[in-house]
Design a protein around this motif. Sequence first.
Motif, PDB file in Angstrom:
ATOM      1  N   HIS A 213     -18.075 -17.753  33.540  1.00 61.36           N
ATOM      2  CA  HIS A 213     -17.960 -17.294  34.921  1.00 61.36           C
ATOM      3  C   HIS A 213     -17.245 -18.261  35.863  1.00 61.36           C
ATOM      4  CE1 HIS A 213     -20.499 -14.110  33.573  1.00 61.36           C
ATOM      5  NE2 HIS A 213     -20.691 -13.626  34.776  1.00 61.36           N
ATOM      6  N   THR A 214     -17.162 -19.522  35.504  1.00 63.65           N
ATOM      7  CA  THR A 214     -16.511 -20.465  36.419  1.00 63.65           C
ATOM      8  C   THR A 214     -15.035 -20.107  36.590  1.00 63.65           C
ATOM      9  OG1 THR A 214     -18.067 -22.209  35.815  1.00 63.65           O
ATOM     10  CG2 THR A 214     -16.027 -22.890  36.872  1.00 63.65           C
ATOM     11  N   LEU A 215     -14.332 -19.937  35.485  1.00 63.85           N
ATOM     12  CA  LEU A 215     -12.938 -19.499  35.590  1.00 63.85           C
ATOM     13  C   LEU A 215     -12.865 -18.053  36.074  1.00 63.85           C
ATOM     14  CD1 LEU A 215      -9.929 -20.182  35.131  1.00 63.85           C
ATOM     15  CD2 LEU A 215     -10.162 -19.113  32.880  1.00 63.85           C
ATOM     16  N   ALA A 216     -13.793 -17.216  35.631  1.00 64.19           N
ATOM     17  CA  ALA A 216     -13.757 -15.795  36.024  1.00 64.19           C
ATOM     18  C   ALA A 216     -13.788 -15.634  37.534  1.00 64.19           C
ATOM     19  CB  ALA A 216     -14.928 -15.049  35.385  1.00 64.19           C
ATOM     20  N   HIS A 217     -14.685 -16.343  38.205  1.00 63.25           N
ATOM     21  CA  HIS A 217     -14.779 -16.223  39.657  1.00 63.25           C
ATOM     22  C   HIS A 217     -13.508 -16.732  40.338  1.00 63.25           C
ATOM     23  CE1 HIS A 217     -19.474 -16.083  39.662  1.00 63.25           C
ATOM     24  NE2 HIS A 217     -18.923 -14.913  39.408  1.00 63.25           N
ATOM     25  N   ALA A 218     -12.896 -17.754  39.756  1.00 58.70           N
ATOM     26  CA  ALA A 218     -11.644 -18.260  40.312  1.00 58.70           C
ATOM     27  C   ALA A 218     -10.534 -17.218  40.176  1.00 58.70           C
ATOM     28  CB  ALA A 218     -11.251 -19.560  39.621  1.00 58.70           C
ATOM     29  N   ILE A 219     -10.461 -16.564  39.028  1.00 61.32           N
ATOM     30  CA  ILE A 219      -9.462 -15.508  38.832  1.00 61.32           C
ATOM     31  C   ILE A 219      -9.679 -14.381  39.841  1.00 61.32           C
ATOM     32  CG2 ILE A 219      -8.744 -13.659  37.256  1.00 61.32           C
ATOM     33  CD1 ILE A 219      -9.214 -15.609  34.933  1.00 61.32           C
ATOM     34  N   GLU A 220     -10.925 -13.983  40.025  1.00 60.72           N
ATOM     35  CA  GLU A 220     -11.214 -12.902  40.969  1.00 60.72           C
ATOM     36  C   GLU A 220     -10.743 -13.261  42.380  1.00 60.72           C
ATOM     37  OE1 GLU A 220     -15.063 -10.493  40.069  1.00 60.72           O
ATOM     38  OE2 GLU A 220     -15.457 -12.560  39.493  1.00 60.72           O
ATOM     39  N   LYS A 221     -10.982 -14.505  42.785  1.00 63.46           N
ATOM     40  CA  LYS A 221     -10.575 -14.902  44.132  1.00 63.46           C
ATOM     41  C   LYS A 221      -9.045 -14.928  44.241  1.00 63.46           C
ATOM     42  CE  LYS A 221     -11.428 -18.187  47.832  1.00 63.46           C
ATOM     43  NZ  LYS A 221     -10.036 -18.529  48.163  1.00 63.46           N
ATOM     44  N   VAL A 222      -8.374 -15.476  43.238  1.00 64.92           N
ATOM     45  CA  VAL A 222      -6.906 -15.503  43.257  1.00 64.92           C
ATOM     46  C   VAL A 222      -6.341 -14.088  43.323  1.00 64.92           C
ATOM     47  CG1 VAL A 222      -4.868 -16.033  41.844  1.00 64.92           C
ATOM     48  CG2 VAL A 222      -6.673 -17.741  42.127  1.00 64.92           C
ATOM     49  N   GLU A 223      -7.014 -13.159  42.667  1.00 58.07           N
ATOM     50  CA  GLU A 223      -6.564 -11.766  42.640  1.00 58.07           C
ATOM     51  C   GLU A 223      -7.022 -10.965  43.856  1.00 58.07           C
ATOM     52  OE1 GLU A 223      -4.602 -10.074  40.598  1.00 58.07           O
ATOM     53  OE2 GLU A 223      -4.162 -11.788  39.309  1.00 58.07           O
ATOM     54  N   GLY A 224      -7.684 -11.630  44.792  1.00 59.69           N
ATOM     55  CA  GLY A 224      -8.192 -10.909  45.953  1.00 59.69           C
ATOM     56  C   GLY A 224      -9.237  -9.876  45.570  1.00 59.69           C
ATOM     57  N   TYR A 225      -9.955 -10.161  44.500  1.00 57.00           N
ATOM     58  CA  TYR A 225     -11.022  -9.293  43.975  1.00 57.00           C
ATOM     59  C   TYR A 225     -10.519  -7.917  43.538  1.00 57.00           C
ATOM     60  CZ  TYR A 225     -13.792 -13.023  45.951  1.00 57.00           C
ATOM     61  OH  TYR A 225     -14.285 -14.262  46.246  1.00 57.00           O
ATOM     62  N   ARG A 226      -9.238  -7.853  43.195  1.00 63.28           N
ATOM     63  CA  ARG A 226      -8.694  -6.595  42.682  1.00 63.28           C
ATOM     64  C   ARG A 226      -8.895  -6.482  41.162  1.00 63.28           C
ATOM     65  NH1 ARG A 226      -5.064  -8.285  46.581  1.00 63.28           N
ATOM     66  NH2 ARG A 226      -3.906  -9.458  45.007  1.00 63.28           N
ATOM     67  N   TRP A 227      -9.124  -7.598  40.514  1.00 61.06           N
ATOM     68  CA  TRP A 227      -9.437  -7.567  39.081  1.00 61.06           C
ATOM     69  C   TRP A 227     -10.896  -7.167  38.890  1.00 61.06           C
ATOM     70  CZ3 TRP A 227      -8.302 -10.774  34.290  1.00 61.06           C
ATOM     71  CH2 TRP A 227      -6.955 -10.666  33.921  1.00 61.06           C
ATOM     72  N   ARG A 228     -11.169  -6.397  37.849  1.00 58.64           N
ATOM     73  CA  ARG A 228     -12.564  -6.094  37.517  1.00 58.64           C
ATOM     74  C   ARG A 228     -13.276  -7.364  37.063  1.00 58.64           C
ATOM     75  NH1 ARG A 228      -9.595  -1.672  36.478  1.00 58.64           N
ATOM     76  NH2 ARG A 228     -10.509   0.369  36.979  1.00 58.64           N
ATOM     77  N   HIS A 229     -14.541  -7.490  37.476  1.00 57.09           N
ATOM     78  CA  HIS A 229     -15.322  -8.669  37.133  1.00 57.09           C
ATOM     79  C   HIS A 229     -15.363  -8.880  35.611  1.00 57.09           C
ATOM     80  CE1 HIS A 229     -18.448 -11.713  37.300  1.00 57.09           C
ATOM     81  NE2 HIS A 229     -19.202 -10.984  36.509  1.00 57.09           N
ATOM     82  N   GLY A 230     -15.583  -7.800  34.879  1.00 57.57           N
ATOM     83  CA  GLY A 230     -15.672  -7.923  33.429  1.00 57.57           C
ATOM     84  C   GLY A 230     -14.381  -8.408  32.798  1.00 57.57           C
TER      85      GLY A 230
END
Length: 359
Positions: A246-263
């Motif tokens: 989840h550490t990298l996952a949350h970073a990806i989500e923020k970079v994507e403006g939360y447009r990426w699905r969490h999963g």
Amino acid sequence: MNDMTRIPVGGERPYDVLVGRDLLGTLPAMVDGAAQVAVLYAAPLKSRAEELAEVLSAAGLRPLPIEVPDAEAGKTIEVASACWDRLGAAGFTRTDAVVGVGGGAVTDLAGFVAASWLRGVRWVPVSTSLLGMVDAAVGGKTGINTAAGKNLVGAFHPPAGVLCDLSMLDTLPPVDLTAGLAEVVKCGFIADPAILDLIEADPAAATEPAGPVLRELVERAVRVKADVVTGDLRESGRREILNYGHTLAHAIEKVEGYRWRHGHAVSVGLVYAATLARLAGRLDEVTVGRHRVILDSLGLPTAYRADVWPELLATMRVDKKARGARLRFVVLDGLAQPSILDGPSDELLQAAYETEVAG
């Protein structure tokens, strides 16, 4: 309500997670004693919310429907404040309750609204997504997002109960169902390898909403989380292992403006965490490879953009697991052997990204 599985979650305020099909009729008992029940939902689930409101009305309760923005757009302080205004206008008291109907984002919001109203009223997540069932709805973690990152404002507030009504998955878009399996795979690697065996034996069956394999996967994943949070509600110890990937996952989500699905972000994060453990000398190559093979078999992403590493690293530094300037990662020392990698060097972090993740 036939063939319902009841999975207990212990701790100071024990509750049950109910897994089965057509479970909405069990909700009134979970909020017994309430006069009003706020029902938070996003527009795509209006019909589900109306169905639930009818169940509550038939039981003599007064539903208060509150529509909120869909997905992560609903997890803001402005939306939470609007919900508080609605509760105040309705004269919501300590004995009333809040229900969140939707995926992980709506249940995170509903739990936070319940935790903060009158310093805590009862709430029940009614998960309509696989991700919500196996992750967000279980464990009492509630929260909203800020400009600084995801889930940085929130509270630990155990629900009165959790409904995992598998019939909700029948109409879930396949891409969302598959995305939720990333959290299931996570549970397999950190605690229950039988999950991995089930998926490897028949990846297609794992994505069949009404099939027995998916039900077993849901129950196993819920049991993993229930076992962990029973002994550590406030993430002061073992509960941290649930953040694997989840550490990298949350970073990806923020970079994507939360447009990426969490999963999808978690899937990439799992590959990264496994690679990081291998480069740190903690995990064998076979188990690392098994991450990618299983996730690929489900059609989940395992790579991300090569050009954003500096931004991802900066975002990870404000992760909830960080301690000052030191990053902490949940890694594996072996299958179902989670541990912590504390303070890896920037060089190691970048090498893990460039070796297996950068696409």
